[in-house]
Design a protein around this motif. Structure first.
Motif, mmCIF file in Angstrom:
data_model
loop_
_atom_site.group_PDB
_atom_site.id
_atom_site.type_symbol
_atom_site.label_atom_id
_atom_site.label_comp_id
_atom_site.label_asym_id
_atom_site.label_seq_id
_atom_site.Cartn_x
_atom_site.Cartn_y
_atom_site.Cartn_z
ATOM 1 N N VAL A 78 0.969 -1.131 -0.108
ATOM 2 C CA VAL A 78 -0.028 -0.037 0.190
ATOM 3 C C VAL A 78 1.047 1.381 0.030
ATOM 4 N N ARG A 79 2.030 1.273 0.869
ATOM 5 C CA ARG A 79 2.778 2.518 1.005
ATOM 6 C C ARG A 79 3.448 2.655 -0.451
ATOM 7 N N GLU A 80 4.170 1.446 -1.010
ATOM 8 C CA GLU A 80 4.805 1.457 -2.286
ATOM 9 C C GLU A 80 4.003 2.028 -3.242
ATOM 10 N N CYS A 81 2.462 1.879 -3.230
ATOM 11 C CA CYS A 81 1.560 2.661 -4.216
ATOM 12 C C CYS A 81 1.255 3.868 -3.888
ATOM 13 N N ASP A 82 1.979 4.238 -2.711
ATOM 14 C CA ASP A 82 1.438 5.900 -2.616
ATOM 15 C C ASP A 82 0.108 6.013 -2.102
ATOM 16 N N ALA A 83 -0.317 5.168 -1.262
ATOM 17 C CA ALA A 83 -1.798 4.824 -1.081
ATOM 18 C C ALA A 83 -1.799 4.936 0.550
#
Length: 162
Positions: A78-83
């Protein structure tokens, strides 16, 4: 700032219940990323790459949905997706118990990520990947289309017969 959410799962195979959550989630956000991961407790029917391809085929009609494969922790993805939002679909109280535990763990791992639950529509509350694997060899295509998107029926047939 765009509203981006991530819906993770193994999607082995994608069911109409998963699709229902994807469609409904896509209407709530600007961008929905569907993350295809690995469930270490299950023996997969399709490889991760095949599951991504199946999901992309089904999700092609939704312009704000992107499908990606991931490994490891969902919160990290989720963090890697900038979400900052993870979407989870819930079918039953049993699902809720499992999801509650996972949400608490995710909050410990990354307190900045919120989990949003969508209840499955009642017509899909009984649908599971295990059920799909059991009925595919026995059901005809019309019957199977009550459980999975039509686009993936040939792939299920190639794997499981029927």
């Amino acid at each position: 700032m765009s509203r981006r959410a991530v819906y993770t799962g193994s999607f082995d195979p994608i069911s109409l219940g998963h699709w229902n959550v994807i469609e409904r989630s896509s209407r709530l956000v600007d961008e929905l990323i569907v993350g295809v991961g690995l469930n270490v407790d299950k023996q997969p029917l399709f490889t991760a790459e095949q599951r991504v391809e199946l999901l992309r085929r089904v999700a092609a009609k939704l312009p704000n949905v992107e499908v990606r494969q991931f490994n490891g922790l969902a919160v990290r993805f989720v963090r890697e997706c900038d979400a900052r939002v993870i979407v989870r679909g819930v079918r039953s109280l049993t699902d809720m118990e499992t999801e509650f535990t996972m949400t608490l763990a995710n909050r410990k791992l990354d307190p900045g990520i919120e989990t949003v639950f969508l209840m499955a529509d009642d017509e899909f509350s009984h649908v599971s990947s295990s059920l799909i694997k059991q009925i595919t060899p026995l059901a005809d295509d019309e019957e199977l289309a009550r459980f999975v998107p039509r686009e993936i029926i040939p792939d299920l047939r190639a794997r499981l017969g029927g």
